[in-house]
Motif scaffolding. Structure first.
Motif, short mmCIF file in Angstrom:
data_model
loop_
_atom_site.label_atom_id
_atom_site.label_comp_id
_atom_site.label_asym_id
_atom_site.label_seq_id
_atom_site.Cartn_x
_atom_site.Cartn_y
_atom_site.Cartn_z
N VAL A 1 -93.63 -22.62 16.93
CA VAL A 1 -94.19 -23.39 18.05
C VAL A 1 -93.40 -23.07 19.31
O VAL A 1 -92.17 -23.19 19.33
N LEU A 2 -94.11 -22.66 20.36
CA LEU A 2 -93.49 -22.44 21.65
C LEU A 2 -93.76 -23.66 22.52
O LEU A 2 -94.90 -23.95 22.86
N MET A 3 -92.69 -24.39 22.87
CA MET A 3 -92.80 -25.53 23.77
C MET A 3 -92.56 -25.04 25.19
O MET A 3 -91.48 -24.52 25.50
N VAL A 4 -93.55 -25.19 26.05
CA VAL A 4 -93.47 -24.70 27.41
C VAL A 4 -93.06 -25.82 28.35
O VAL A 4 -93.75 -26.82 28.48
N ASN A 5 -91.93 -25.65 28.99
CA ASN A 5 -91.43 -26.62 29.95
C ASN A 5 -91.67 -26.20 31.39
O ASN A 5 -91.84 -27.04 32.27
N ASN A 6 -91.67 -24.88 31.63
CA ASN A 6 -91.67 -24.38 32.99
C ASN A 6 -92.95 -23.62 33.32
O ASN A 6 -93.83 -23.46 32.48
N GLU A 7 -93.03 -23.12 34.54
CA GLU A 7 -94.19 -22.35 34.96
C GLU A 7 -94.29 -21.08 34.13
O GLU A 7 -93.28 -20.53 33.67
N ALA A 8 -95.53 -20.60 33.95
CA ALA A 8 -95.77 -19.42 33.12
C ALA A 8 -95.06 -18.20 33.70
O ALA A 8 -94.96 -18.03 34.91
N GLN A 9 -94.53 -17.36 32.80
CA GLN A 9 -93.86 -16.14 33.22
C GLN A 9 -94.26 -15.01 32.28
O GLN A 9 -94.45 -15.20 31.09
N ARG A 10 -94.39 -13.81 32.85
CA ARG A 10 -94.86 -12.68 32.07
C ARG A 10 -93.85 -12.23 31.03
O ARG A 10 -94.21 -11.69 29.99
N HIS A 11 -92.59 -12.41 31.33
CA HIS A 11 -91.57 -11.92 30.41
C HIS A 11 -90.36 -12.84 30.44
O HIS A 11 -89.89 -13.23 31.51
N TYR A 12 -89.87 -13.20 29.27
CA TYR A 12 -88.64 -13.99 29.19
C TYR A 12 -87.45 -13.04 29.29
O TYR A 12 -87.21 -12.23 28.39
N GLU A 13 -86.70 -13.14 30.37
CA GLU A 13 -85.63 -12.18 30.63
C GLU A 13 -84.27 -12.65 30.12
O GLU A 13 -83.44 -11.83 29.73
N ARG A 14 -84.02 -13.94 30.13
CA ARG A 14 -82.73 -14.48 29.69
C ARG A 14 -82.98 -15.42 28.51
O ARG A 14 -83.36 -16.57 28.70
N VAL A 15 -82.75 -14.90 27.32
CA VAL A 15 -83.07 -15.66 26.11
C VAL A 15 -81.77 -16.02 25.38
O VAL A 15 -80.90 -15.17 25.20
N LEU A 16 -81.68 -17.27 24.97
CA LEU A 16 -80.52 -17.77 24.25
C LEU A 16 -80.96 -18.18 22.84
O LEU A 16 -81.95 -18.89 22.68
N VAL A 17 -80.22 -17.71 21.82
CA VAL A 17 -80.60 -17.96 20.43
C VAL A 17 -79.44 -18.64 19.70
O VAL A 17 -78.51 -17.97 19.23
N PRO A 18 -79.44 -19.97 19.58
CA PRO A 18 -78.42 -20.64 18.77
C PRO A 18 -78.61 -20.30 17.30
O PRO A 18 -79.73 -20.38 16.78
N VAL A 19 -77.55 -19.89 16.62
CA VAL A 19 -77.63 -19.52 15.21
C VAL A 19 -76.55 -20.23 14.42
O VAL A 19 -75.46 -20.48 14.91
N ASP A 20 -76.87 -20.57 13.17
CA ASP A 20 -75.89 -21.17 12.28
C ASP A 20 -75.64 -20.30 11.05
O ASP A 20 -75.11 -20.76 10.05
#
Length: 300
Positions: free
Chosen positions: A128-147
């Motif tokens: 599920v992608l929860m969209v908070n912000n205005e639409a953007q063509r490409h996600y440039e800065r992605v953060l991935v919390p991992v355990d």
């Protein structure tokens, strides 16, 4: 790829539809716009709302700049919002659900029932992608919390396969130096404590690299970050510093009273951050998608 974009015709849903349209166009995906009508209303009112919702969906497909080039379908279904979204997603074999952020102020109610998006995540097998912000063509800065769990590995794989996660994303792990408090209480010098914490951080970094190698995720393609602290504290700090466009997270899918009482890092993130979040549920091999009959369907 098949994308379901759920909408209640609110502003947040409009942003989600635009983002879903951009994703569908970029990946030549099939896009299903879904609206759920409350089946508890009087029958005449339900039928009227179905007709109106169908009209609005078709109108949006024709007028929204991000949608005309995508293969779009409009679907109206009866039921409760989260159940209707899941049934519609099952009927088309969805690969991804896109929804707008929803933060209810009914806090005590949410503790036990959750928002619609949280119930969709817990009740389904779909990213599920929860969209908070205005639409953007490409996600440039992605953060991935991992355990370092299989769930985290699945989240990275899904992010890559959906085209939402590229090389250069930052993988973030929170660690807690278990003996630090004991060293502090024993009066150990700051140098000794610092050396111990650095050793624990290096160990966590080596563990993360080994995790990526074991899962064939190519440790050289990512930026790795290991921070001291509780998971939510570390995530909030990294979000404030890096200002990512999107977070990618797995969820362990706890359910029932235990989950309601102690919550989860994923749900804290959903309720507190102001960036888009891709949530990947644990793999469930025993899930059988139910059949669904849509109230109406149209292709543009």
């Amino acid at each position: 790829m098949i994308i379901v974009a759920a909408t209640d015709f609110s502003t947040r849903s409009y942003r989600a539809l635009r983002q879903a349209g951009l994703l569908a166009r970029a990946r030549r995906a099939e896009l299903h716009l879904v609206h759920v009508v409350d089946e508890d209303l009087p029958a005449d009112l339900v039928r009227m709302e179905e007709r109106e919702a169908q009209r609005v969906l078709i109108e949006q497909i024709g007028s929204m700049a991000e949608l005309p080039d995508a293969r779009c379908h409009a679907t109206v279904i009866r039921g409760h919002p989260f159940d209707g979204i899941l049934r519609a997603s099952a009927s088309v074999g969805a690969d991804l659900i896109v929804m707008g952020a929803h933060r209810s102020k009914q806090f005590l109610r949410d503790i036990f029932t959750g928002t619609t998006i949280e119930r969709v995540i817990r009740g389904g097998k779909y990213p599920v992608l929860m969209v908070n912000n205005e639409a953007q063509r490409h996600y440039e800065r992605v953060l991935v919390p991992v355990d370092m769990s299989e769930t985290s590995a699945d989240a990275i794989r899904i992010g890559l396969s959906a085209g939402l996660l590229d090389d250069g994303a930052t993988l973030l792990h929170a660690f807690s130096p278990v003996a630090k408090r004991r060293l502090l209480s024993s009066g150990a010098s700051s140098d000794v404590i610092s050396e111990y914490v650095d050793s624990e951080r290096n160990g966590a970094m080596e563990e993360m690299s080994a995790f990526l190698v074991a899962n064939e995720l190519g440790p050289q393609r990512w930026s790795l970050r290991v921070d001291e602290g509780l998971p939510m504290q570390v995530i909030a700090r990294a979000v404030a510093e890096k200002r990512p466009d999107m977070l990618v997270m797995g969820t362990h899918g706890r359910s029932g009273l235990l989950r309601a009482l102690i919550g989860s890092v994923t749900e804290e993130v959903l309720r507190s951050v102001n960036v888009d979040v891709l949530i990947v549920p644990p793999t469930r091999h025993d899930l059988r998608p139910p059949k669904v009959a849509t109230a109406a369907s149209s292709e543009a």
